[in-house]
Design a protein around this motif. Structure first.
Motif, short mmCIF file in Angstrom:
data_model
loop_
_atom_site.label_atom_id
_atom_site.label_comp_id
_atom_site.label_asym_id
_atom_site.label_seq_id
_atom_site.Cartn_x
_atom_site.Cartn_y
_atom_site.Cartn_z
N GLU A 225 2.70 -36.68 3.19
CA GLU A 225 4.09 -36.65 3.69
C GLU A 225 4.18 -37.50 4.96
N ASN A 226 3.93 -38.80 4.80
CA ASN A 226 3.83 -39.67 5.96
C ASN A 226 5.16 -39.83 6.70
N ASN A 227 6.26 -39.93 5.98
CA ASN A 227 7.56 -40.08 6.63
C ASN A 227 7.90 -38.84 7.46
N THR A 228 7.60 -37.70 6.89
CA THR A 228 7.86 -36.45 7.62
C THR A 228 6.96 -36.37 8.85
N ASN B 249 5.67 -38.86 10.52
CA ASN B 249 6.14 -39.84 11.49
C ASN B 249 7.35 -39.31 12.26
N SER B 250 8.25 -38.62 11.57
CA SER B 250 9.42 -38.03 12.22
C SER B 250 9.00 -36.97 13.23
N THR C 36 7.59 -38.64 16.38
CA THR C 36 8.66 -39.17 17.24
C THR C 36 9.32 -38.07 18.06
#
Length: 362
Positions: free
Chosen positions: A195-198, A200-201, A204
């Motif tokens: 779950e790379n996008n999650t 990364n979020s 941030t």
């Protein structure tokens, strides 16, 4: 006169020990002369020159006691018995000299040519002068010891303030590693399940939250509005983890937005609710943060609808984590006995934490 007094820096005057000595020394001997002058008014037969004699005697006492100050400074660190011996001998010697001067003034000036038969008669009535000089010595040592006690008291207060600040900083910074560990662990899990996008979020949002956290001085209180914004940053991170399983409700009284609260006081309470109410339920749950004002108190409530916990006398039976313990200790350090933190059962289910603290504005 009033305008002149307004320009005097009394605080600086009192803190300058050398200047304070000369002021007290001069005022004391002037008072001695003035009291003797008032006493002389009762005797109508006394000539006007007696007033001059009074002030000459006072001036002689003023001069002869100045060297005693330097003698006593040298003897200050001696054992008590030696100090007492120095004081008695010095006072007696100064008293003899002072009595000689007073007798000279009285016999040679006031009585116009009266001559004692023997020189040693100038030392008559030395005992009374000795007592006065001894009293001066007692006042000197008394004021010195008082100044030492005041300085020691200030040092103790400063030491307590430093310890107080150190404790607050320790408690405040204890939260960052605890929260950071939990969040990084969650990010690591997201990366493992691709779950790379999650992930990364979350990184941030974590960066934004830590920037806010580190920018805040742990010794200062912040406005509730800023504290709520920090909490929302934290909850945004958790929202990435739990998505629809985490429901949030804020009820913040408008009159409380500018109220001062300890920085990062809400985050550990919300973290506790997530850990024990949201994470343990498959369907998730909700957290409600409410802040109101009652009289001179600020009332904060963090409630969840989880499975609940065992509560005994307003405390969690399992209070072994960092959150509540840390929050209670910080409130105790900041407010003493002017706060309360009570844990109770929420209705219909869950746990709620109620905090009462003084309502303060910046």
């Amino acid at each position: 006169m009033t305008q002149w007094l307004s320009f005097v820096n009394w605080q600086e005057l009192l803190e300058n020990r050398n200047r304070l000595f000369w002021l007290a020394h001069t005022a004391g001997w002037f008072s001695f002369a003035f009291i003797h002058y008032l006493g002389s008014l009762q005797h109508d037969e006394l000539r006007d020159i007696f007033v001059v004699i009074i002030f000459l005697n006072a001036y002689a006492g003023w001069l002869l006691t100045v060297p005693l100050r330097f003698i006593y400074q040298k003897a200050w660190n001696l054992p008590p018995l030696k100090i007492a011996l120095v004081v008695i001998l010095s006072s007696y010697f100064a008293g003899v000299l002072w009595q000689v001067v007073k007798n000279f003034n009285h016999w040679e000036i006031y009585k116009h040519g009266y001559k004692p038969e023997f020189w040693w008669m100038y030392t008559q009535s030395t005992l009374s002068s000795f007592y006065i000089i001894l009293s001066w010595s007692g006042l000197y040592f008394g004021s010195k010891y008082y100044q030492m006690l005041q300085i020691e008291k200030q040092n103790v207060l400063k030491a307590n303030a430093v310890a107080h600040q150190a404790q607050l900083k320790m408690l405040r910074y204890q939260l960052n590693p605890h929260f950071l560990f939990n969040t990084l662990n969650a990010i690591s899990t997201l990366i493992l399940v691709k779950e790379n996008n999650t992930a990364n979020s979350m990184v941030t949002k974590l960066s934004e939250f830590l920037r806010y956290s580190l920018d805040q001085d742990p010794m200062k209180k912040v406005q509730l509005e800023s504290e709520v914004q920090a909490l929302q940053l934290y909850l945004a991170i958790e929202k990435v983890r739990f998505e629809d399983r985490l429901n949030l409700h804020f009820h913040i009284d408008e009159s409380c937005q500018q109220a001062l609260v300890p920085s990062m006081i809400l985050q550990p309470l919300a973290e506790n609710a997530i850990k024990h109410a949201i994470a343990v339920q498959e369907q998730g749950g909700s957290i409600t943060i409410s802040v109101t004002r009652f009289a001179n108190d600020l009332l904060v409530e963090v409630a969840d609808n989880g499975p609940g916990a065992e509560v005994i006398d307003g405390n969690l039976h399992r209070e072994s984590g960092v959150g509540l313990v840390n929050t209670r200790e910080r409130l105790q350090t900041l407010y003493g006995n002017k706060f309360s933190l009570v844990v109770s059962h929420n209705v219909p289910s869950g746990v709620k934490v109620n905090i009462r603290m003084p309502f303060e504005l910046s």
